[in-house]
Design a protein around this motif. Sequence first.
Motif, PDB file in Angstrom:
ATOM      1  N   LEU A   1       0.814  -1.214   0.000  1.00  0.00           N
ATOM      2  CA  LEU A   1       0.000   0.000   0.000  1.00  0.00           C
ATOM      3  C   LEU A   1       0.848   1.265   0.000  1.00  0.00           C
ATOM      4  CD1 LEU A   1      -2.653  -1.234   2.573  1.00  0.00           C
ATOM      5  CD2 LEU A   1      -2.942  -1.026   0.098  1.00  0.00           C
TER       6      LEU A   1
ATOM      7  N   PHE B   1      -6.097   1.285  -1.295  1.00  0.00           N
ATOM      8  CA  PHE B   1      -7.068   0.351  -0.712  1.00  0.00           C
ATOM      9  C   PHE B   1      -8.160  -0.012  -1.716  1.00  0.00           C
ATOM     10  CE2 PHE B   1      -5.279   2.162   3.182  1.00  0.00           C
ATOM     11  CZ  PHE B   1      -5.083   1.012   3.932  1.00  0.00           C
TER      12      PHE B   1
ATOM     13  N   GLY C   1      -8.517  -3.749  -3.242  1.00  0.00           N
ATOM     14  CA  GLY C   1      -9.763  -4.485  -3.014  1.00  0.00           C
ATOM     15  C   GLY C   1     -10.321  -5.075  -4.297  1.00  0.00           C
TER      16      GLY C   1
END
Length: 194
Positions: A28, A178, A182
């Motif tokens: 991330l 994120f 996802g």
Amino acid sequence: MNQLQNFTKGFIKENPVFVLLLGMCPTLGVTSSAINGLGMGLATTFVLVMANLVVSTIKNVIPAKVRIPSFIVIIAAFVTVVELTMQAYLPSLFESLGLFIPLIVVNCVVLGRAEAFASKNTIVSSVIDGLGMGLGFSFALTLLGAAREFLGSGKVFDMIIFPEDYGMLLFVLAPGAFIVLGYLIALINRLNKA
């Protein structure tokens, strides 16, 4: 398990990022561009392969009580090699990745493979496993970085695909990591079930 299965399991079936959800900090943190993802992935791959090689070679010499600290010292030595090499020959990438390079030492992908695989298998199997998992990690980071860079700035590997004015800044920022992660995890899960 044959050597080809050892090598390929890190790409889709047991991908460290998309399936096992390991190494989320660099995943991330550095994937705002494809080049950052690729650089971090290849650095981690080198450390993973070399650590697996050394751990598998000296596994019978290391006392059980100091096994994990020994693995960390071995990993730290190779991270230092990567850090100094990158600082000397790729200073812009080194500056871009910053603190995440030394954090490879405690990356659970590297330490986990040393403990779970290299300490229990042959040298050749351990190197192949490290290479497969490392390249799978590199693939995941590069894919995530490319998707974020494309959606955020209209580029991939700094090649302009569409004007930056049409990009969405959200995807270059932390929340974009994120969101894209996802969707990629959902896509990989769908592919694994098919």
